[in-house]
Design a protein around this motif. Structure first.
Motif, short mmCIF file in Angstrom:
data_model
loop_
_atom_site.label_atom_id
_atom_site.label_comp_id
_atom_site.label_asym_id
_atom_site.label_seq_id
_atom_site.Cartn_x
_atom_site.Cartn_y
_atom_site.Cartn_z
N GLY A 1 0.80 -1.22 0.00
CA GLY A 1 0.00 0.00 0.00
C GLY A 1 0.83 1.27 0.00
N VAL A 2 2.13 1.14 -0.27
CA VAL A 2 3.00 2.31 -0.34
C VAL A 2 3.04 2.78 -1.79
N TRP A 3 2.88 4.08 -1.99
CA TRP A 3 2.86 4.68 -3.31
C TRP A 3 4.24 5.22 -3.65
N HIS A 4 4.67 5.03 -4.91
CA HIS A 4 5.99 5.45 -5.36
C HIS A 4 5.86 6.19 -6.68
N ALA A 5 6.66 7.23 -6.86
CA ALA A 5 6.74 7.95 -8.14
C ALA A 5 8.21 8.14 -8.47
N VAL A 6 8.57 7.87 -9.73
CA VAL A 6 9.96 7.99 -10.17
C VAL A 6 9.99 8.82 -11.44
N ARG A 7 10.98 9.72 -11.53
CA ARG A 7 11.17 10.52 -12.73
C ARG A 7 12.66 10.70 -12.96
N CYS A 8 13.08 10.52 -14.20
CA CYS A 8 14.49 10.71 -14.57
C CYS A 8 14.58 11.89 -15.54
N ASN B 1 17.76 14.20 -17.33
CA ASN B 1 19.20 14.47 -17.50
C ASN B 1 20.06 13.67 -16.54
N LYS B 2 19.81 12.38 -16.47
CA LYS B 2 20.55 11.43 -15.63
C LYS B 2 20.32 11.61 -14.13
N TRP B 3 19.41 12.49 -13.74
CA TRP B 3 19.05 12.64 -12.33
C TRP B 3 17.74 11.91 -12.09
N THR B 4 17.68 11.13 -11.04
CA THR B 4 16.48 10.37 -10.72
C THR B 4 15.86 10.92 -9.44
N THR B 5 14.58 11.21 -9.51
CA THR B 5 13.83 11.66 -8.34
C THR B 5 12.84 10.56 -7.96
N VAL B 6 12.88 10.14 -6.69
CA VAL B 6 11.97 9.11 -6.20
C VAL B 6 11.19 9.70 -5.03
N VAL B 7 9.88 9.54 -5.07
CA VAL B 7 9.00 10.04 -4.01
C VAL B 7 8.19 8.86 -3.49
N HIS B 8 8.11 8.72 -2.16
CA HIS B 8 7.33 7.66 -1.52
C HIS B 8 6.26 8.30 -0.65
N ALA B 9 5.10 7.64 -0.58
CA ALA B 9 4.02 8.15 0.25
C ALA B 9 3.13 7.00 0.72
N HIS B 10 2.39 7.24 1.78
CA HIS B 10 1.50 6.20 2.32
C HIS B 10 0.09 6.28 1.75
N THR B 11 -0.26 7.40 1.15
CA THR B 11 -1.59 7.54 0.53
C THR B 11 -1.44 8.24 -0.82
N PRO B 12 -2.40 8.05 -1.71
CA PRO B 12 -2.33 8.76 -2.99
C PRO B 12 -2.41 10.27 -2.82
N HIS B 13 -3.15 10.73 -1.80
CA HIS B 13 -3.24 12.17 -1.53
C HIS B 13 -1.86 12.73 -1.17
N GLU B 14 -1.17 12.00 -0.31
CA GLU B 14 0.16 12.43 0.13
C GLU B 14 1.14 12.44 -1.05
N LEU B 15 1.04 11.42 -1.92
CA LEU B 15 1.92 11.37 -3.09
C LEU B 15 1.67 12.56 -4.01
N ARG B 16 0.41 12.87 -4.26
CA ARG B 16 0.07 14.01 -5.11
C ARG B 16 0.63 15.31 -4.52
N ASP B 17 0.45 15.49 -3.22
CA ASP B 17 0.95 16.71 -2.56
C ASP B 17 2.47 16.80 -2.62
N LYS B 18 3.15 15.68 -2.42
CA LYS B 18 4.61 15.68 -2.48
C LYS B 18 5.09 15.97 -3.90
#
Length: 66
Positions: A31-38, A40-57
């Motif tokens: 139930g942990v939500w993850h978003a990844v974006r690359c 220019n060779k930089w990777t950003t990873v965001v983790h959240a416990h709810t979809p609302h929290e992921l959207r806000d982050k």
């Protein structure tokens, strides 16, 4: 009367993918939500416990806009 509609994880996943098309977004079996974006060779990873929290982050990481 019916109560308020509740969105399923699949509905949230589809909505988040539409709002953030350049991110890879998944919800793992725990139930942990993850978003990844690359960019220019930089990777950003965001983790959240709810979809609302992921959207806000994601909005805060992106400066409030896409």
């Amino acid at each position: 009367m019916n109560g308020p509609l509740r969105s399923s994880p699949a509905d949230w996943l589809a909505a988040l993918r539409r709002q953030f098309p350049h991110h890879g977004i998944v919800c793992d079996p725990r139930g942990v939500w993850h978003a990844v974006r690359c960019v220019n060779k930089w990777t950003t990873v965001v983790h959240a416990h709810t979809p609302h929290e992921l959207r806000d982050k994601l909005l805060s990481v992106m400066g409030g806009h896409r």
